[in-house]
Design an enzyme around this catalytic site. Structure first.
Site, PDB file in Angstrom:
ATOM      1  CB  SER A  63      -1.170   0.162   0.832  1.00  0.00           C
ATOM      2  OG  SER A  63      -1.951  -0.765   1.261  1.00  0.00           O
ATOM      3  CE  LYS A  66      -3.676   0.778  -1.528  1.00  0.00           C
ATOM      4  NZ  LYS A  66      -4.459  -0.278  -0.962  1.00  0.00           N
ATOM      5  CE1 TYR A 188      -5.462  -0.878  -4.509  1.00  0.00           C
ATOM      6  CE2 TYR A 188      -6.011  -3.181  -3.815  1.00  0.00           C
ATOM      7  CZ  TYR A 188      -5.898  -2.015  -3.442  1.00  0.00           C
ATOM      8  OH  TYR A 188      -5.841  -1.614  -2.097  1.00  0.00           O
ATOM      9  CE1 TYR A 239      -4.636   0.952   5.545  1.00  0.00           C
ATOM     10  CE2 TYR A 239      -3.350  -0.174   6.567  1.00  0.00           C
ATOM     11  CZ  TYR A 239      -3.138  -0.046   5.376  1.00  0.00           C
ATOM     12  OH  TYR A 239      -2.510  -0.666   4.136  1.00  0.00           O
ATOM     13  CB  VAL A 257      -0.314  -5.590   4.265  1.00  0.00           C
ATOM     14  CG1 VAL A 257      -1.722  -5.488   4.181  1.00  0.00           C
ATOM     15  CG2 VAL A 257      -0.310  -6.547   2.859  1.00  0.00           C
TER      16      VAL A 257
END
Lengths: 303, 303, 303, 303
Positions: A63, A66, A188, A239, A257
């Site tokens: 992530s 991103k 993605y 998160y 992760v």
């Protein structure tokens, strides 16, 4: 204490603590990684750098990627971006569908999976070959001309990605995905498959500590956009542990992760840590412990 | 541009914009305030100060007062505080009961109403006369020896406070309120009733920009606690607009439904704005507009 | 097999099964009841009756009393009642505030606590002395001229009723409670405090199996209203186990946390069971087991 | 009044009322249907039948078909079925993902989309060619040897079925779909594509009013299973209007977005209505109005 001294000291202390947490198990390929890996690297805006441990070993940045896709979309659409997604912390788990239903398909922010998919969709609408264009962008920002997607990891994620498939079709059902869900998901999963080392990550995101410019002087974002990306990483980068991270570490950042974390001290440095064991909220346990100690030792945070 | 110039410029620009939003109507006493009031005041850590508009007129600081009570409890209990409440943004409205049910009576953070009530409960358990003790604390921090609760406003809030009564009994039903809900609510309503001017507010919270010490050198919080309070104000200070405020303004802060906002630039200054018309999220419309322009003009934010 | 034979057979079988579940512990007075009590009584529309076990011993009927208050309000307001509350199953626990927030203070149905409080509020608005009027109504319906509220149980519930106090103020905050919450709660706690035996309960509710008329011929509800109350008990009478009860037992009914259940077979009979141990959903474990076996043995249900 | 008289009278009254509601627009093929169609047909357990209006015209039965698939799975697995899904009303819209997240992938009941997909998955695991087997089952039950899936409608639903694709992958992510989501969805869309007339529908489901046997005497379900399916239709057959339908009509039933409704009076009759305009909850407006009047005129309901 200098950054380098603080880094070495914090690394040593955390290295000797008992390993806690569990590596991500839901992506088959990630389970093959040695869970005791631990590396850290810092790049300062004055050009200095230092690292230790497994800081030169590539890991799946997941992530963290991103942030790249968000920056790329931001340069293309500017503030128009925010018609399609928000800038608020989600208050729920990263892959929750509940909030998305209440918010009628508008993801809370670009760092939860739903938001990252909308960013993918936006990039797909902009380019004929979005995967190549994105790779070109990351190669430029990270100064890594030979970077490639890891098809091994992308395929591994696809094989277990039912929740993400659900998310993408769910957003589509509200009209906030414009392209084919299959194409969005393929992009993605590839985007999350990039592999970089701590040294490469801390170098790649140094522009966020440098007013939007790479160390070579190329402008990736303007100063105002840079501040806003940092603000977003502060409030939404971890998160539903974002508040805790701001509270303990006090720096904007983003986790993945795969056990990687990147953190920014605006106008000072970019630091990256990697250790695969995750805490209950899905962030690297040693990564968070290290950064808390590091900012305590340097006696600096943005607050 | 100096702080003072930026303040005057931003004040002028926003003053000439059409008034938007609506003042809070649910507390009868607040509706009596002239909704066109607009004041701003800044105190810098170098001892300088400046203000304009209705900056010397007292207004109901409402939830801004929750920063005082949090700091007071923090000095008493230290990190033990966080067994009773969290440090995460709530993702929902400030008076929602939904999340509290999911979280079994543990409020997400000390700035939502539920969290502020738990702080009240903690203070009641510590003192024989918590209302007097709290007033003494605020008088010291704010250097306002004659400050009093406004019984007029406290009573007005009590008369319409069904949602807050519900919240308090709800938390009690999970065991996270230890004293009588009536006593907690009485304290809570009084705490929110304080009236101060922008000048007084920016002076009172200057310690948060000054490593925890008042300008006279008295330590209210230690440096680590100070950073953490600032981090909390960054991620949770503006209800479910906290992300947007970080994104646009980039400073930790706290708002109240009376139309006041206080914001901190650590190591630099504390600024306070007051304008009663609120945006859809319950924060002062002109307050947010002013601070966004002010930080743009000064080209400074923590990011 | 006749009703009486089926009743005796089912009672014997369930009596010999191992006692499961736990009696309600949150109301202090209820914990004093012997948890092995077990009684059952049936009244048929042909005038016959039968019972066994502790069927003549009074127990706290708790929420079963909500059927009385609903019927009383229904006779007064007719279908106008449904502007204040719904007729849909709630899908969540009986004292949840979540759904109430989504539904803006309109309770899903009259049998969840929130709905029963709105019914209390309606009755308070109708009468000078609602507690006396309600008692008079129940005395008439149940043919129990000497029935009284149990102040012992009402006080016991008040002492621990924070969740209910929260509920009542929460509904008030949406404007759907018109009287003082304290008065509504006092009525509510008294209403739930009635004590009756299985024999008395099955006699009292026989009118719902008899087209709305008592066995003596007095009309409590008209036939259309009677059907509708039965329909409501079918879909909403057992909290979030209503579907399971319809599925297994196939009769409209209502349970209480005191371990009582009343069930109706329209045009045939009314049956009441009492056993204090509750299953995970808050309904009498032996009560449900008995009724499932009883309807299986009689080979009759409304379906 | 006989069933036939009541049917004609109610049909006439409702025919003259102003048409309200809107036909389903999200499935392209359904929008081509004349929204003023209105038909009704009744089959009684004594062998008599009657119908009026467009009762012999085929319409898309949509979710009514879920009763067929549930019965088929029930005959195969018996009560073992309920390890995979529940029997409780959902309290939320038919295609909500929120509850499914809270319930960890176990659908509340077999009539919401999620539950129907789990039933499809169960049938796929049982048969080599589940689509053919299912068609064979329906042909037998409905005595319609030439019935076929409508590929036109199935394809039309697939083209807009993002929410359903999301649902299926979401359940899969919890492990409660065992086969490929694509296969489950293909079966699901075909299952919903069946076209039958009111006359055919009321004949097909007559076995549910007849203790589980067709009028020719073939047992589809045993009496206990039949009761349970009826109970399920009572509590869950009309999405989040199930309580209202029980309240007003008082019969178990099932609706579809094509505007069809089937209702059962156990031991008496099966009735089917069709009118494409839907009310806000997605059930046929005229269908509900007709059935309410019909049960009022016949003075019969299960309650």
């Amino acid at each position: 204490m200098t950054y380098q001294e603080a880094m070495l000291k914090a690394f040593e202390v955390v290295s000797h603590q008992k390993s806690r947490g569990q590596p991500a198990t839901y992506i088959p390929e990630l389970t093959k990684v040695d869970s005791e890996k631990f590396g850290v690297h810092i790049h300062a805006t004055d050009g200095s750098e230092a690292g230790t441990g497994h800081h030169r070993e590539a890991f799946s940045i997941q992530s963290i990627s991103k942030v790249f896709s968000l920056c790329m979309a931001y340069t293309l659409l500017g503030e128009g971006l925010w018609h399609r997604l928000g800038v608020e912390p989600s208050g729920t788990a990263f892959n929750s569908l509940v909030q998305l239903e209440a918010d009628r398909g508008i993801p809370r922010n670009p760092f939860i999976n739903a938001g990252a998919m909308v960013i993918c969709d936006i990039l797909i609408s902009q380019f004929k070959d979005p995967k190549t264009e994105f790779l070109t962008f990351v190669r430029k920002v990270a100064a890594l001309p030979h970077l490639h997607y890891s098809s091994r990891i992308a395929e591994s994620e696809k094989s277990v990605g039912n929740r993400n498939v659900a998310l993408c079709h769910f957003i589509k059902s509200f009209g906030n995905i414009h392209n084919a869900p299959e194409e969005v998901l393929d992009f993605y999963f590839n985007l999350c498959s990039l592999e970089m080392s701590c040294q490469e990550v801390s170098r790649a995101f140094l522009f966020l500590a440098n007013g939007g410019k790479t160390i070579e002087g190329e402008e990736i974002l303007n100063p105002s956009q840079t501040k806003r990306i940092n603000a977003l990483m502060q409030t939404c980068g971890f998160y539903d542990e974002s508040g805790e991270f701001a509270f303990k570490v006090g720096l904007p950042g983003k986790s993945g992760v795969g056990g990687g974390i990147v953190a920014i001290h605006p106008h000072h440095y970019c630091i990256s840590v990697w250790s695969p064991r995750l805490n209950a909220k899905g962030n690297s346990q040693r990564g968070v412990d290290f950064l808390e100690l590091f900012t305590t030792l340097t006696e600096l945070s943005i607050f």
